[in-house]
Design a protein around this motif. Structure first.
Motif, PDB file in Angstrom:
ATOM      1  N   PRO A  55       1.032  -1.147  -0.692  1.00  0.00           N
ATOM      2  CA  PRO A  55       0.327   0.414  -0.261  1.00  0.00           C
ATOM      3  C   PRO A  55       0.456   1.457  -0.130  1.00  0.00           C
ATOM      4  O   PRO A  55       1.577   1.329   0.932  1.00  0.00           O
ATOM      5  N   ASN A  56       0.738   2.308  -1.118  1.00  0.00           N
ATOM      6  CA  ASN A  56       0.992   3.650  -0.839  1.00  0.00           C
ATOM      7  C   ASN A  56       0.432   4.117  -0.038  1.00  0.00           C
ATOM      8  O   ASN A  56      -0.786   4.523  -0.612  1.00  0.00           O
ATOM      9  N   LEU A  57       0.927   4.579   1.240  1.00  0.00           N
ATOM     10  CA  LEU A  57       0.335   5.183   2.543  1.00  0.00           C
ATOM     11  C   LEU A  57      -0.259   7.069   1.666  1.00  0.00           C
ATOM     12  O   LEU A  57      -0.985   7.507   2.323  1.00  0.00           O
ATOM     13  N   ASN A  58       0.578   7.352   0.745  1.00  0.00           N
ATOM     14  CA  ASN A  58       0.614   8.680   0.121  1.00  0.00           C
ATOM     15  C   ASN A  58      -0.346   8.903  -0.258  1.00  0.00           C
ATOM     16  O   ASN A  58      -1.096   9.760  -0.076  1.00  0.00           O
ATOM     17  N   ASP A  59      -0.590   7.803  -1.737  1.00  0.00           N
ATOM     18  CA  ASP A  59      -2.005   7.988  -2.291  1.00  0.00           C
ATOM     19  C   ASP A  59      -2.352   6.495  -2.805  1.00  0.00           C
ATOM     20  O   ASP A  59      -1.992   5.460  -3.556  1.00  0.00           O
ATOM     21  N   MET A  60      -3.546   6.282  -1.957  1.00  0.00           N
ATOM     22  CA  MET A  60      -3.887   4.741  -2.021  1.00  0.00           C
ATOM     23  C   MET A  60      -4.474   4.350  -3.459  1.00  0.00           C
ATOM     24  O   MET A  60      -4.958   2.848  -3.577  1.00  0.00           O
ATOM     25  N   ARG A  61      -4.889   5.590  -4.457  1.00  0.00           N
ATOM     26  CA  ARG A  61      -4.489   4.900  -5.729  1.00  0.00           C
ATOM     27  C   ARG A  61      -3.910   4.514  -6.443  1.00  0.00           C
ATOM     28  O   ARG A  61      -4.063   3.816  -7.545  1.00  0.00           O
ATOM     29  N   GLN A  62      -2.574   4.681  -5.948  1.00  0.00           N
ATOM     30  CA  GLN A  62      -1.284   4.000  -6.771  1.00  0.00           C
ATOM     31  C   GLN A  62      -0.678   3.001  -5.959  1.00  0.00           C
ATOM     32  O   GLN A  62       0.488   4.084  -4.717  1.00  0.00           O
ATOM     33  N   PRO A  63      -0.334   1.696  -5.877  1.00  0.00           N
ATOM     34  CA  PRO A  63       0.091   1.268  -4.953  1.00  0.00           C
ATOM     35  C   PRO A  63       1.397   1.576  -5.090  1.00  0.00           C
ATOM     36  O   PRO A  63       1.978   1.734  -6.941  1.00  0.00           O
ATOM     37  N   LEU A  64       2.596   0.603  -4.446  1.00  0.00           N
ATOM     38  CA  LEU A  64       3.764   0.431  -4.619  1.00  0.00           C
ATOM     39  C   LEU A  64       4.418  -0.831  -4.811  1.00  0.00           C
ATOM     40  O   LEU A  64       3.850  -1.358  -4.353  1.00  0.00           O
ATOM     41  N   TYR A  65       5.181  -1.021  -5.361  1.00  0.00           N
ATOM     42  CA  TYR A  65       6.059  -2.405  -5.913  1.00  0.00           C
ATOM     43  C   TYR A  65       7.443  -2.640  -5.449  1.00  0.00           C
ATOM     44  O   TYR A  65       7.684  -1.379  -6.008  1.00  0.00           O
TER      45      TYR A  65
END
Length: 88
Positions: A55-65
């Motif tokens: 999860p990307n806590l800064n922008d939940m629409r954009q996951p991190l890999y």
């Protein structure tokens, strides 16, 4: 472990191991690959358990890999000649 990865997946894996977790958009911009190609590469890497979605806590629409550093290092050591050809 085999190297049944497309060239794009090797490029994306190299970038994730060197720069850390990124969104698909960031990866696309940094490696100059189309977003669709990056998505395909990420699916291949996740299928081989070489990276995971977090999860990307800064922008939940954009996951991190994020790369699985241990598996990526093992793959790179076993197939250094392939990585060298692709990343030149």
């Amino acid at each position: 472990m085999s190297i049944e990865l497309p060239r794009s997946a090797i490029i994306v894996l190299d970038r994730l191991t060197s720069e850390g977790p990124m969104t698909p958009k960031d990866i696309s911009n940094r490696v100059d690959l189309a977003p669709r190609t990056v998505s395909f590469a990420l699916r291949k890497l996740m299928g081989q358990k070489l990276c995971r979605k977090i999860p990307n806590l800064n922008d939940m629409r954009q996951p991190l890999y994020a790369a699985d550093m241990e598996r990526a290092r093992e793959l790179r050591m076993r197939f250094e000649h392939v990585f060298r050809q692709v990343l030149v």
